[in-house]
Scaffold this motif. Structure first.
Motif, PDB file in Angstrom:
ATOM      1  N   GLY A  44       0.795  -1.212   0.000  1.00  0.00           N
ATOM      2  CA  GLY A  44       0.000   0.000   0.000  1.00  0.00           C
ATOM      3  C   GLY A  44       0.826   1.259   0.000  1.00  0.00           C
ATOM      4  O   GLY A  44       0.383   2.307   0.473  1.00  0.00           O
ATOM      5  N   GLY A  45       2.060   1.196  -0.531  1.00  0.00           N
ATOM      6  CA  GLY A  45       2.869   2.392  -0.610  1.00  0.00           C
ATOM      7  C   GLY A  45       3.208   2.978   0.745  1.00  0.00           C
ATOM      8  O   GLY A  45       3.337   4.190   0.896  1.00  0.00           O
ATOM      9  N   ASN A  46       3.369   2.145   1.751  1.00  0.00           N
ATOM     10  CA  ASN A  46       3.737   2.543   3.106  1.00  0.00           C
ATOM     11  C   ASN A  46       2.605   3.192   3.886  1.00  0.00           C
ATOM     12  O   ASN A  46       2.769   3.513   5.060  1.00  0.00           O
ATOM     13  CB  ASN A  46       4.955   3.482   3.098  1.00  0.00           C
TER      14      ASN A  46
ATOM     15  N   ARG B 116      10.691  -1.347  10.478  1.00  0.00           N
ATOM     16  CA  ARG B 116      11.968  -1.047   9.848  1.00  0.00           C
ATOM     17  C   ARG B 116      12.535   0.237  10.453  1.00  0.00           C
ATOM     18  O   ARG B 116      11.805   1.118  10.905  1.00  0.00           O
ATOM     19  CB  ARG B 116      11.811  -0.887   8.336  1.00  0.00           C
ATOM     20  N   THR B 117      13.838   0.365  10.452  1.00  0.00           N
ATOM     21  CA  THR B 117      14.472   1.602  10.877  1.00  0.00           C
ATOM     22  C   THR B 117      14.177   2.680   9.844  1.00  0.00           C
ATOM     23  O   THR B 117      14.365   2.470   8.648  1.00  0.00           O
ATOM     24  CB  THR B 117      15.988   1.408  11.017  1.00  0.00           C
ATOM     25  N   ARG B 118      13.684   3.813  10.292  1.00  0.00           N
ATOM     26  CA  ARG B 118      13.209   4.846   9.362  1.00  0.00           C
ATOM     27  C   ARG B 118      14.352   5.773   8.970  1.00  0.00           C
ATOM     28  O   ARG B 118      14.423   6.939   9.354  1.00  0.00           O
ATOM     29  CB  ARG B 118      12.078   5.636  10.012  1.00  0.00           C
ATOM     30  N   LYS B 119      15.291   5.234   8.189  1.00  0.00           N
ATOM     31  CA  LYS B 119      16.448   5.997   7.745  1.00  0.00           C
ATOM     32  C   LYS B 119      16.725   5.718   6.272  1.00  0.00           C
ATOM     33  O   LYS B 119      16.278   4.716   5.725  1.00  0.00           O
ATOM     34  CB  LYS B 119      17.682   5.626   8.575  1.00  0.00           C
ATOM     35  N   ALA B 120      17.458   6.621   5.662  1.00  0.00           N
ATOM     36  CA  ALA B 120      17.866   6.423   4.275  1.00  0.00           C
ATOM     37  C   ALA B 120      19.048   5.461   4.214  1.00  0.00           C
ATOM     38  O   ALA B 120      19.778   5.289   5.194  1.00  0.00           O
ATOM     39  CB  ALA B 120      18.248   7.760   3.646  1.00  0.00           C
TER      40      ALA B 120
ATOM     41  N   ALA C 180      12.579  13.571   2.018  1.00  0.00           N
ATOM     42  CA  ALA C 180      12.039  12.527   1.143  1.00  0.00           C
ATOM     43  C   ALA C 180      13.166  11.577   0.742  1.00  0.00           C
ATOM     44  O   ALA C 180      14.069  11.954   0.004  1.00  0.00           O
ATOM     45  CB  ALA C 180      11.412  13.154  -0.099  1.00  0.00           C
ATOM     46  N   PHE C 181      13.106  10.366   1.241  1.00  0.00           N
ATOM     47  CA  PHE C 181      14.089   9.369   0.844  1.00  0.00           C
ATOM     48  C   PHE C 181      13.374   8.056   0.538  1.00  0.00           C
ATOM     49  O   PHE C 181      12.325   7.751   1.108  1.00  0.00           O
ATOM     50  CB  PHE C 181      15.160   9.155   1.921  1.00  0.00           C
ATOM     51  N   VAL C 182      13.940   7.302  -0.390  1.00  0.00           N
ATOM     52  CA  VAL C 182      13.392   6.012  -0.776  1.00  0.00           C
ATOM     53  C   VAL C 182      13.978   4.949   0.145  1.00  0.00           C
ATOM     54  O   VAL C 182      15.196   4.810   0.249  1.00  0.00           O
ATOM     55  CB  VAL C 182      13.703   5.696  -2.251  1.00  0.00           C
ATOM     56  N   SER C 183      13.113   4.217   0.799  1.00  0.00           N
ATOM     57  CA  SER C 183      13.552   3.194   1.738  1.00  0.00           C
ATOM     58  C   SER C 183      14.203   2.029   1.012  1.00  0.00           C
ATOM     59  O   SER C 183      13.673   1.522   0.016  1.00  0.00           O
ATOM     60  CB  SER C 183      12.350   2.686   2.542  1.00  0.00           C
ATOM     61  N   ASP C 184      15.347   1.587   1.512  1.00  0.00           N
ATOM     62  CA  ASP C 184      16.002   0.402   0.954  1.00  0.00           C
ATOM     63  C   ASP C 184      15.274  -0.879   1.349  1.00  0.00           C
ATOM     64  O   ASP C 184      15.633  -1.969   0.895  1.00  0.00           O
ATOM     65  CB  ASP C 184      17.461   0.325   1.424  1.00  0.00           C
ATOM     66  N   TRP C 185      14.275  -0.765   2.199  1.00  0.00           N
ATOM     67  CA  TRP C 185      13.471  -1.923   2.578  1.00  0.00           C
ATOM     68  C   TRP C 185      12.284  -2.064   1.634  1.00  0.00           C
ATOM     69  O   TRP C 185      11.957  -3.155   1.168  1.00  0.00           O
ATOM     70  CB  TRP C 185      12.987  -1.768   4.021  1.00  0.00           C
ATOM     71  N   THR C 186      11.618  -0.950   1.337  1.00  0.00           N
ATOM     72  CA  THR C 186      10.375  -1.001   0.564  1.00  0.00           C
ATOM     73  C   THR C 186      10.507  -0.519  -0.868  1.00  0.00           C
ATOM     74  O   THR C 186       9.675  -0.842  -1.708  1.00  0.00           O
ATOM     75  CB  THR C 186       9.295  -0.152   1.244  1.00  0.00           C
TER      76      THR C 186
ATOM     77  N   TYR D  29       8.980   5.921  -0.954  1.00  0.00           N
ATOM     78  CA  TYR D  29       9.179   6.919   0.076  1.00  0.00           C
ATOM     79  C   TYR D  29       8.641   6.439   1.419  1.00  0.00           C
ATOM     80  O   TYR D  29       7.584   5.816   1.488  1.00  0.00           O
ATOM     81  CB  TYR D  29       8.455   8.224  -0.286  1.00  0.00           C
ATOM     82  N   ASP D  30       9.366   6.772   2.483  1.00  0.00           N
ATOM     83  CA  ASP D  30       8.867   6.491   3.817  1.00  0.00           C
ATOM     84  C   ASP D  30       8.009   7.676   4.242  1.00  0.00           C
ATOM     85  O   ASP D  30       8.515   8.716   4.676  1.00  0.00           O
ATOM     86  CB  ASP D  30      10.024   6.285   4.793  1.00  0.00           C
ATOM     87  N   LEU D  31       6.700   7.534   4.078  1.00  0.00           N
ATOM     88  CA  LEU D  31       5.787   8.638   4.333  1.00  0.00           C
ATOM     89  C   LEU D  31       5.771   9.060   5.791  1.00  0.00           C
ATOM     90  O   LEU D  31       5.372  10.189   6.104  1.00  0.00           O
ATOM     91  CB  LEU D  31       4.366   8.254   3.896  1.00  0.00           C
ATOM     92  N   SER D  32       6.229   8.196   6.678  1.00  0.00           N
ATOM     93  CA  SER D  32       6.228   8.553   8.096  1.00  0.00           C
ATOM     94  C   SER D  32       7.290   9.590   8.427  1.00  0.00           C
ATOM     95  O   SER D  32       7.285  10.168   9.516  1.00  0.00           O
ATOM     96  CB  SER D  32       6.454   7.310   8.959  1.00  0.00           C
ATOM     97  N   GLN D  33       8.210   9.845   7.507  1.00  0.00           N
ATOM     98  CA  GLN D  33       9.312  10.778   7.755  1.00  0.00           C
ATOM     99  C   GLN D  33       9.202  12.060   6.935  1.00  0.00           C
ATOM    100  O   GLN D  33       9.942  13.001   7.167  1.00  0.00           O
ATOM    101  CB  GLN D  33      10.646  10.096   7.432  1.00  0.00           C
ATOM    102  N   VAL D  34       8.318  12.094   5.967  1.00  0.00           N
ATOM    103  CA  VAL D  34       8.241  13.214   5.030  1.00  0.00           C
ATOM    104  C   VAL D  34       7.503  14.395   5.658  1.00  0.00           C
ATOM    105  O   VAL D  34       6.551  14.222   6.420  1.00  0.00           O
ATOM    106  CB  VAL D  34       7.514  12.765   3.738  1.00  0.00           C
ATOM    107  N   SER D  35       7.926  15.618   5.322  1.00  0.00           N
ATOM    108  CA  SER D  35       7.210  16.809   5.753  1.00  0.00           C
ATOM    109  C   SER D  35       7.005  17.739   4.569  1.00  0.00           C
ATOM    110  O   SER D  35       7.620  17.570   3.509  1.00  0.00           O
ATOM    111  CB  SER D  35       7.983  17.548   6.856  1.00  0.00           C
TER     112      SER D  35
END
Length: 566
Positions: free
Chosen positions: A65-67, A79-83, A549-555, A558-564
């Motif tokens: 579902g796109g995170n 997952r760790t929410r980092k780039a 805005a960074f693309v997660s190496d897990w998914t 974009y990790d929407l939980s970190q974006v502003s």
């Protein structure tokens, strides 16, 4: 279970020529971001598809579902929410740590944090987590990750809580904050599995079966204001969530509005222009199109708004090693020498979106990647060496094989990549007849030994960034399924590799396990059971007002939980 035959690339993206890397423009995260002062605004999500085909955590597969599900549902771990590579590690979520294993990793214990609440303010308990997991076994709620059916002691035939309210005995909840899992065999990767949405808590009193997804109860930073399936979704703040009890998700925007059903070219054009609300937008399912890729070297402002990710995915040529001519290792080696990986990468979209593969594991340290090339063919293949090996195998006049591929042109296992393979093999005396198979039935066809093509272009991506879900389904001989759904299309069965898999499954230290998975990859690829072609990368554009805005190496999104938004 894993992602196969990725269709992340949009139609027309697979340029046949010479796309270069993005110069210095692509970045893993935007700069000048203050995590302590990022609250407010509305983030828009512009997507082709509503990837969350169901909003019931029991029916979602991992973090699909796109995170967006990760904004609604917290799980035991996350997952760790980092780039970059750090984002491919496991972190505690509802639990206080990533799990306490027993000596052989067959029992895992978790303790919940203090202060956890659902959106209505009621406390989240271990019993809610257990009930949420058990719902995933119900026939009425299909689609979730299947691992626990096989991993939990005595759970294979459990029908779900609607038919058996006694629950699964292998999941114990001795008190409101403790949950214990008893497994059939060692699984050092259990903390990765505990990130799946199936581990999200569900309050039994509010469960409405198949209708629960109309308003699932949030345990995350947002709750649903409205949802029109396939068209739109609006999320607003869950006032019973706070960073004090969730150190992982920043949850910066006050509101998130997702729009589905958009054309990929329209998405990229809107993000490029950034007019009005589009300046506050991202996409979680659309890579850059040809127009945007062509602009990157000459448009530094646009290049600054491109994030690059390395979701681990491998494309390869598969064939049954037990059948002629592939039962001769010299033939398999010849195919590896014959491949022109430069032309294949160009057919897959160019070096911006793919890089040559000589290993099965992608270049991801969390998975255990070790660089090796047992059949060095240079950038363009070594047809002379391939011909020599074929002659030694008794095929001095070459061989003829059929190579299957997906019919859809925008897939990286589609006709463009297959044609590049065909051209390279022709130079080595290997005649390739292409077989196009409808994309909708492709996986079913190639994974059934009764219908498996002689050779096929395939792709594999794991549910979590560890070597196990990459290696085991493809190369564990005990995973072979004669009746269909078989991903071990090489029919590979090496007792030493099987034993190594069992040994690594007992390891609970991710770094130690990763090193061992890299060694197993080397052991396997020496036998040339398949021909690795390329690994993929992701390039995503974001609006001019979006930060962090960074693309997660897990998914791979974009990790929407970190974006502003500004």
């Amino acid at each position: 279970m894993t992602w196969r035959g990725s269709s992340l690339l949009v139609a027309g993206l697979l340029l046949a020529g010479t796309l270069t890397a993005c110069g210095g423009g692509a970045q893993s995260a935007s700069t000048a971001f203050d995590a302590n002062n990022c609250q407010g605004g509305t983030l828009d999500v512009l997507n082709q598809d509503d990837a969350a085909s169901h909003l019931d955590p029991a029916r979602l597969y991992t973090s699909g579902g796109g995170n967006i599900p990760s904004l609604l549902f917290r799980t035991l771990t996350t997952r760790t929410r980092k780039a970059g590579a750090d984002g491919a590690k496991v972190a505690p979520d509802l639990a206080t740590d990533t799990g306490e294993p027993n000596a052989d990793a067959t029992v895992w214990t978790y303790h919940l944090r203090d202060g956890l609440k659902f959106e209505d303010g009621t406390a989240i308990t271990a019993q809610d987590v257990k009930y949420g997991i058990e719902r995933g076994f119900a026939a009425e709620l299909p689609g979730g990750a299947p691992y626990l059916h096989d991993w939990l002691v005595g759970a294979q035939n459990y029908p779900g809580p609607y038919k058996d309210p006694n629950g699964i005995a292998a999941i114990e909840t001795p008190d409101a904050k403790t949950i214990v899992f008893h497994l059939n065999s060692p699984h050092g990767d259990f903390p990765y599995l505990a990130t799946a949405t199936q581990f999200a808590p569900v309050p039994k009193a509010q469960d409405k079966g198949a209708d629960y997804e109309k308003h699932p109860i949030s345990s995350g930073p947002y709750k649903i204001e409205s949802y029109d399936k396939g068209k739109s979704m609006v999320l607003v703040r869950n006032t019973n969530w706070s960073r004090a009890v969730d150190p992982n998700r920043l949850a910066c925007p006050d509101r998130i509005e997702a729009t589905y059903g958009l054309d990929p070219a329209v998405i990229n054009q809107r993000l490029t222009t950034g007019t009005g609300k589009d300046g506050d937008a991202v996409t979680t399912d659309t890579d850059l199109g040809p127009s945007e890729l062509a602009q990157l070297d000459n448009n530094p402002d646009l290049a600054k708004r491109v994030a690059k990710g390395g979701f681990p995915y491998t494309y390869y040529i598969a064939f049954d090693n037990t059948k002629a001519p592939f039962n001769d290792i010299r033939v398999r080696q010849a195919l590896s020498y014959a491949i022109d990986r430069t032309s294949v990468v160009n057919a897959a979209g160019g070096s911006s979106l793919a890089y040559p593969a000589t290993t099965f594991l992608p270049d991801n340290k969390n998975m255990g990647y070790q660089a090796f090339d047992f059949f060095p063919a240079g950038k363009n293949g070594d047809p002379a060496k391939a011909k020599q090996l074929l002659a030694e195998a008794g095929f001095s006049n070459g061989i003829t094989i059929t190579l299957a591929h997906r019919s859809a042109d925008f897939n990286q296992d589609g006709p463009k990549v297959a044609t590049a393979v065909q051209d390279a093999f022709q130079k080595a005396g290997i005649t390739v007849k292409l077989q196009s198979i409808d994309s909708d039935s492709y996986t079913t066809t190639v994974s059934n030994p009764a219908t498996q093509p002689q050779a096929s272009v395939e792709g594999w991506g794991a549910d979590w960034p560890s070597g196990g879900p990459f290696i085991i389904p493809i190369f564990d001989g005990r995973q072979y399924l004669a009746g269909g759904g078989n991903f071990n299309t090489a029919h590979f069965n090496d007792p030493k590799v099987n034993a190594d898999i069992d040994a690594i499954n007992k390891i609970t230290d991710p770094d130690q396990a990763a090193q061992r998975w890299g060694q197993v990859d080397s052991e396997i690829m020496k036998q040339a059971p398949l021909v690795p072609l390329f690994h993929t990368t992701q390039l995503r554009l974001y609006g001019k007002n979006v930060k962090n805005a960074f693309v997660s190496d897990w998914t791979g999104v974009y990790d929407l939980s970190q974006v502003s938004v500004k």
